[in-house]
Design a protein around this motif. Structure first.
Motif, PDB file in Angstrom:
ATOM      1  N   ASP A  41       0.879  -1.173   0.000  1.00 17.42           N
ATOM      2  CA  ASP A  41       0.000   0.000   0.000  1.00 17.42           C
ATOM      3  C   ASP A  41       0.915   1.222   0.000  1.00 17.42           C
ATOM      4  O   ASP A  41       1.435   1.616   1.040  1.00 17.42           O
ATOM      5  CB  ASP A  41      -0.884  -0.035   1.244  1.00 17.42           C
ATOM      6  CG  ASP A  41      -1.855   1.123   1.313  1.00 17.42           C
ATOM      7  OD1 ASP A  41      -1.861   1.971   0.402  1.00 17.42           O
ATOM      8  OD2 ASP A  41      -2.604   1.198   2.301  1.00 17.42           O
ATOM      9  N   PRO A  42       1.157   1.827  -1.182  1.00 12.26           N
ATOM     10  CA  PRO A  42       2.112   2.935  -1.245  1.00 12.26           C
ATOM     11  C   PRO A  42       1.527   4.261  -0.766  1.00 12.26           C
ATOM     12  O   PRO A  42       0.324   4.500  -0.851  1.00 12.26           O
ATOM     13  CB  PRO A  42       2.448   3.011  -2.732  1.00 12.26           C
ATOM     14  CG  PRO A  42       1.204   2.545  -3.410  1.00 12.26           C
ATOM     15  CD  PRO A  42       0.629   1.494  -2.507  1.00 12.26           C
ATOM     16  N   LEU A  83       9.982  13.582  -5.060  1.00  8.73           N
ATOM     17  CA  LEU A  83       8.861  12.659  -5.048  1.00  8.73           C
ATOM     18  C   LEU A  83       9.274  11.474  -4.196  1.00  8.73           C
ATOM     19  O   LEU A  83      10.300  10.836  -4.469  1.00  8.73           O
ATOM     20  CB  LEU A  83       8.526  12.207  -6.462  1.00  8.73           C
ATOM     21  CG  LEU A  83       8.050  13.278  -7.430  1.00  8.73           C
ATOM     22  CD1 LEU A  83       9.204  14.104  -7.953  1.00  8.73           C
ATOM     23  CD2 LEU A  83       7.314  12.665  -8.573  1.00  8.73           C
ATOM     24  N   VAL A  84       8.502  11.183  -3.159  1.00 15.55           N
ATOM     25  CA  VAL A  84       8.862  10.127  -2.208  1.00 15.55           C
ATOM     26  C   VAL A  84       7.808   9.025  -2.265  1.00 15.55           C
ATOM     27  O   VAL A  84       6.618   9.304  -2.209  1.00 15.55           O
ATOM     28  CB  VAL A  84       8.961  10.682  -0.766  1.00 15.55           C
ATOM     29  CG1 VAL A  84       9.393   9.589   0.199  1.00 15.55           C
ATOM     30  CG2 VAL A  84       9.908  11.878  -0.707  1.00 15.55           C
ATOM     31  N   VAL A  85       8.273   7.785  -2.376  1.00 13.95           N
ATOM     32  CA  VAL A  85       7.402   6.613  -2.332  1.00 13.95           C
ATOM     33  C   VAL A  85       7.784   5.816  -1.092  1.00 13.95           C
ATOM     34  O   VAL A  85       8.965   5.518  -0.880  1.00 13.95           O
ATOM     35  CB  VAL A  85       7.579   5.729  -3.589  1.00 13.95           C
ATOM     36  CG1 VAL A  85       6.677   4.498  -3.506  1.00 13.95           C
ATOM     37  CG2 VAL A  85       7.313   6.531  -4.857  1.00 13.95           C
ATOM     38  N   GLN A  86       6.779   5.495  -0.283  1.00 17.05           N
ATOM     39  CA  GLN A  86       7.033   4.724   0.932  1.00 17.05           C
ATOM     40  C   GLN A  86       5.833   3.837   1.214  1.00 17.05           C
ATOM     41  O   GLN A  86       4.736   4.079   0.707  1.00 17.05           O
ATOM     42  CB  GLN A  86       7.301   5.657   2.115  1.00 17.05           C
ATOM     43  CG  GLN A  86       6.118   6.536   2.466  1.00 17.05           C
ATOM     44  CD  GLN A  86       6.504   7.679   3.370  1.00 17.05           C
ATOM     45  OE1 GLN A  86       7.274   8.541   2.988  1.00 17.05           O
ATOM     46  NE2 GLN A  86       5.940   7.683   4.563  1.00 17.05           N
ATOM     47  N   PRO A  87       6.007   2.803   2.041  1.00 14.41           N
ATOM     48  CA  PRO A  87       4.872   1.953   2.387  1.00 14.41           C
ATOM     49  C   PRO A  87       4.008   2.616   3.463  1.00 14.41           C
ATOM     50  O   PRO A  87       4.515   3.341   4.317  1.00 14.41           O
ATOM     51  CB  PRO A  87       5.524   0.671   2.916  1.00 14.41           C
ATOM     52  CG  PRO A  87       6.836   1.127   3.466  1.00 14.41           C
ATOM     53  CD  PRO A  87       7.260   2.290   2.608  1.00 14.41           C
ATOM     54  N   TRP A  88       2.697   2.367   3.394  1.00 13.72           N
ATOM     55  CA  TRP A  88       1.777   2.890   4.396  1.00 13.72           C
ATOM     56  C   TRP A  88       2.079   2.251   5.746  1.00 13.72           C
ATOM     57  O   TRP A  88       2.394   1.071   5.848  1.00 13.72           O
ATOM     58  CB  TRP A  88       0.334   2.568   3.999  1.00 13.72           C
ATOM     59  CG  TRP A  88      -0.647   2.972   5.030  1.00 13.72           C
ATOM     60  CD1 TRP A  88      -1.211   4.198   5.203  1.00 13.72           C
ATOM     61  CD2 TRP A  88      -1.196   2.144   6.067  1.00 13.72           C
ATOM     62  NE1 TRP A  88      -2.060   4.189   6.269  1.00 13.72           N
ATOM     63  CE2 TRP A  88      -2.070   2.938   6.823  1.00 13.72           C
ATOM     64  CE3 TRP A  88      -1.013   0.813   6.428  1.00 13.72           C
ATOM     65  CZ2 TRP A  88      -2.774   2.449   7.912  1.00 13.72           C
ATOM     66  CZ3 TRP A  88      -1.713   0.321   7.520  1.00 13.72           C
ATOM     67  CH2 TRP A  88      -2.576   1.142   8.246  1.00 13.72           C
ATOM     68  N   SER A  89       1.985   3.070   6.791  1.00 16.02           N
ATOM     69  CA  SER A  89       2.104   2.572   8.162  1.00 16.02           C
ATOM     70  C   SER A  89       1.257   3.472   9.055  1.00 16.02           C
ATOM     71  O   SER A  89       0.826   4.554   8.649  1.00 16.02           O
ATOM     72  CB  SER A  89       3.564   2.563   8.629  1.00 16.02           C
ATOM     73  OG  SER A  89       4.073   3.877   8.643  1.00 16.02           O
ATOM     74  N   SER A  90       0.992   3.014  10.260  1.00 18.40           N
ATOM     75  CA  SER A  90       0.211   3.792  11.224  1.00 18.40           C
ATOM     76  C   SER A  90       0.669   3.424  12.625  1.00 18.40           C
ATOM     77  O   SER A  90       1.512   2.542  12.803  1.00 18.40           O
ATOM     78  CB  SER A  90      -1.286   3.492  11.062  1.00 18.40           C
ATOM     79  OG  SER A  90      -1.565   2.176  11.526  1.00 18.40           O
ATOM     80  N   ARG A  97       4.459  -2.727   4.701  1.00 15.56           N
ATOM     81  CA  ARG A  97       4.789  -3.955   3.993  1.00 15.56           C
ATOM     82  C   ARG A  97       5.628  -3.631   2.760  1.00 15.56           C
ATOM     83  O   ARG A  97       5.237  -2.793   1.955  1.00 15.56           O
ATOM     84  CB  ARG A  97       3.504  -4.654   3.585  1.00 15.56           C
ATOM     85  CG  ARG A  97       3.700  -6.072   3.175  1.00 15.56           C
ATOM     86  CD  ARG A  97       2.375  -6.773   3.088  1.00 15.56           C
ATOM     87  NE  ARG A  97       2.114  -7.006   1.663  1.00 15.56           N
ATOM     88  CZ  ARG A  97       0.933  -7.243   1.165  1.00 15.56           C
ATOM     89  NH1 ARG A  97      -0.115  -7.243   1.932  1.00 15.56           N
ATOM     90  NH2 ARG A  97       0.787  -7.463  -0.114  1.00 15.56           N
ATOM     91  N   PRO A  98       6.783  -4.254   2.574  1.00 18.68           N
ATOM     92  CA  PRO A  98       7.599  -3.995   1.396  1.00 18.68           C
ATOM     93  C   PRO A  98       6.976  -4.593   0.138  1.00 18.68           C
ATOM     94  O   PRO A  98       6.076  -5.429   0.217  1.00 18.68           O
ATOM     95  CB  PRO A  98       8.933  -4.661   1.730  1.00 18.68           C
ATOM     96  CG  PRO A  98       8.634  -5.654   2.786  1.00 18.68           C
ATOM     97  CD  PRO A  98       7.406  -5.194   3.501  1.00 18.68           C
ATOM     98  N   GLY A  99       7.481  -4.153  -1.020  1.00 15.75           N
ATOM     99  CA  GLY A  99       6.996  -4.715  -2.271  1.00 15.75           C
ATOM    100  C   GLY A  99       7.401  -3.876  -3.466  1.00 15.75           C
ATOM    101  O   GLY A  99       7.925  -2.769  -3.334  1.00 15.75           O
TER     102      GLY A  99
END
Length: 109
Positions: A41-42, A83-90, A97-99
């Motif tokens: 989930d990016p 521009l930054v792409v990272q996995p969703w977290s809370s 989750r990587p991918g």
């Protein structure tokens, strides 16, 4: 990113990883940044030259279960952005989750 439009594949390898792409706007217009992934989930983040946040998006359409991210932001010619792409977290789920993902960047005037 050397030129627009641009498409590239990437991979988040661990839960706190992020990929950063630098861009200098070739002309004034609306920058469109979109990330799609079947594995994670990016979260898309657009930052200015000082790395201050301009905009951020998590889900394109959560109700339709489109968990990709997209930003549309008006920018000036010559403006440097990251521009930054990272996995969703809370707080409840602190490790994203990587991918693999696919980044698409383009402009419209």
């Amino acid at each position: 990113l050397d030129s627009l439009p641009s498409e590239r594949s990437g991979r988040i390898d661990w839960s706190r990883d992020n990929d950063v792409f630098s861009l200098i706007m070739p002309a004034a217009g609306t920058l469109i940044m979109a990330v799609e992934s079947e594995e994670m989930d990016p979260v898309c983040t657009l930052r200015d030259a000082d790395f201050a946040m301009i905009a951020q998006n998590d889900d394109i359409d959560r109700d339709a279960r489109n968990f990709g991210c997209r930003l549309d932001e008006a920018l000036d010619e010559g403006q440097q952005v990251f521009l930054v792409v990272q996995p969703w977290s809370s707080e409840r789920s602190p490790f994203g989750r990587p991918g693999a993902y696919r980044l698409t960047v383009r402009t419209i005037e």
